[in-house]
Design an enzyme around this catalytic site. Sequence first.
Site, PDB file in Angstrom:
ATOM      1  CG  HIS A  18      -1.960  -0.975   1.331  1.00 12.52           C
ATOM      2  ND1 HIS A  18      -2.171  -1.749   2.437  1.00 12.52           N
ATOM      3  CD2 HIS A  18      -2.911  -1.335   0.434  1.00 12.52           C
ATOM      4  CE1 HIS A  18      -3.215  -2.543   2.226  1.00 12.52           C
ATOM      5  NE2 HIS A  18      -3.677  -2.331   1.021  1.00 12.52           N
ATOM      6  CE  LYS A  42     -13.837  -6.165   2.662  1.00 10.27           C
ATOM      7  NZ  LYS A  42     -12.636  -5.552   2.061  1.00 10.27           N
ATOM      8  NE  ARG A  91      -3.155  -6.937  -4.547  1.00 10.50           N
ATOM      9  CZ  ARG A  91      -3.909  -7.045  -3.455  1.00 10.50           C
ATOM     10  NH1 ARG A  91      -3.373  -7.396  -2.320  1.00 10.50           N
ATOM     11  NH2 ARG A  91      -5.200  -6.806  -3.513  1.00 10.50           N
ATOM     12  CB  SER A 129      -4.609  -6.257   4.675  1.00 14.59           C
ATOM     13  OG  SER A 129      -4.249  -4.991   4.207  1.00 14.59           O
TER      14      SER A 129
HETATM   15  P1  ADP Z   1      -9.908  -3.430  -0.333  1.00 14.65           P
HETATM   16  O1  ADP Z   1     -10.322  -4.024   0.973  1.00 14.65           O
HETATM   17  O2  ADP Z   1     -10.802  -2.338  -0.825  1.00 14.65           O
HETATM   18  O3  ADP Z   1      -9.519  -4.446  -1.368  1.00 14.65           O
HETATM   19  P2  ADP Z   1      -7.149  -3.024   0.366  1.00 14.65           P
HETATM   20  O4  ADP Z   1      -6.838  -2.286   1.606  1.00 14.65           O
HETATM   21  O5  ADP Z   1      -6.943  -4.492   0.373  1.00 14.65           O
HETATM   22  O6  ADP Z   1      -8.609  -2.609   0.003  1.00 14.65           O
HETATM   23  O7  ADP Z   1      -6.341  -2.414  -0.847  1.00 14.65           O
HETATM   24  C1  ADP Z   1      -6.468  -1.080  -1.242  1.00 14.65           C
HETATM   25  C2  ADP Z   1      -5.816  -0.862  -2.582  1.00 14.65           C
HETATM   26  O8  ADP Z   1      -4.441  -1.179  -2.529  1.00 14.65           O
HETATM   27  C3  ADP Z   1      -6.394  -1.733  -3.714  1.00 14.65           C
HETATM   28  O9  ADP Z   1      -6.380  -0.956  -4.883  1.00 14.65           O
HETATM   29  C4  ADP Z   1      -5.406  -2.849  -3.835  1.00 14.65           C
HETATM   30  O10 ADP Z   1      -5.399  -3.397  -5.132  1.00 14.65           O
HETATM   31  C5  ADP Z   1      -4.109  -2.125  -3.536  1.00 14.65           C
HETATM   32  N1  ADP Z   1      -3.095  -3.020  -2.998  1.00 14.65           N
HETATM   33  C6  ADP Z   1      -3.202  -3.840  -1.950  1.00 14.65           C
HETATM   34  N2  ADP Z   1      -2.050  -4.512  -1.729  1.00 14.65           N
HETATM   35  C7  ADP Z   1      -1.193  -4.115  -2.720  1.00 14.65           C
HETATM   36  C8  ADP Z   1       0.147  -4.456  -3.083  1.00 14.65           C
HETATM   37  N3  ADP Z   1       0.832  -5.384  -2.404  1.00 14.65           N
HETATM   38  N4  ADP Z   1       0.704  -3.850  -4.146  1.00 14.65           N
HETATM   39  C9  ADP Z   1      -0.010  -2.935  -4.853  1.00 14.65           C
HETATM   40  N5  ADP Z   1      -1.271  -2.568  -4.582  1.00 14.65           N
HETATM   41  C10 ADP Z   1      -1.866  -3.150  -3.540  1.00 14.65           C
END
Ligand code: ADP
Length: 162
Positions: A18, A42, A91, A129
């Site tokens: 992130h 969630k 990803r 996450s």
């Molecule tokens: P959500 O619960 O809405 O999927 P996340 O917190 O998991 O939100 O992710 C938020 C954003 O960050 C999304 O656009 C996701 O694709 C991106 N993201 C999450 N992990 C990574 C990573 N390792 N590399 C690049 N982008 C990521």
Amino acid sequence: MGSHAICPGSFDPVTNGHLDIIRRAASLFEKVTVVVTENPMKHPAFSVEQRIDFIRRITKSVPNVSVDSHCGLLAEYTKSHEVTAIVKGLRAVSDFEYELQQATFNHKFDPGVDTVFLTARAEYMGLSSSAVKQIAYFGGEISDLVPGEILEDVKAGLGLMK
Ligand code: ADP
């Protein structure tokens, strides 16, 4: 009006993947707001306040980044905050299908906003996450997955010893 992008997500908790996307967005847009989204369906491991605090701490040195939260349609946020772009990290192909659907809806509800995809760097491709929570739950090391400034608090929040 300057360019204002948001990086929305659950950030439960924020990871190095992130942070990489947030930093890259900050170099592309004049102003970036990281928006912690509240999803009543969630059950997050960390409260919205904790997630905001973690992101504030790790982005302290990036002057054009601020942090906010939102519950509801993302388009309501983008319309009321004059957001020009939604930045999302991609990803894998599986991310793309979901994100394409989200981008279509966001544009339908706020035609003034566009979604910009940044591809994940190779080292963060497999990082999420939920992976952090799963690895920590089974006693694995997460020190190279989350930023150092918040590592101990993330571990403590997941019920692991400080
Ligand atoms: P959500 O619960 O809405 O999927 P996340 O917190 O998991 O939100 O992710 C938020 C954003 O960050 C999304 O656009 C996701 O694709 C991106 N993201 C999450 N992990 C990574 C990573 N390792 N590399 C690049 N982008 C990521």
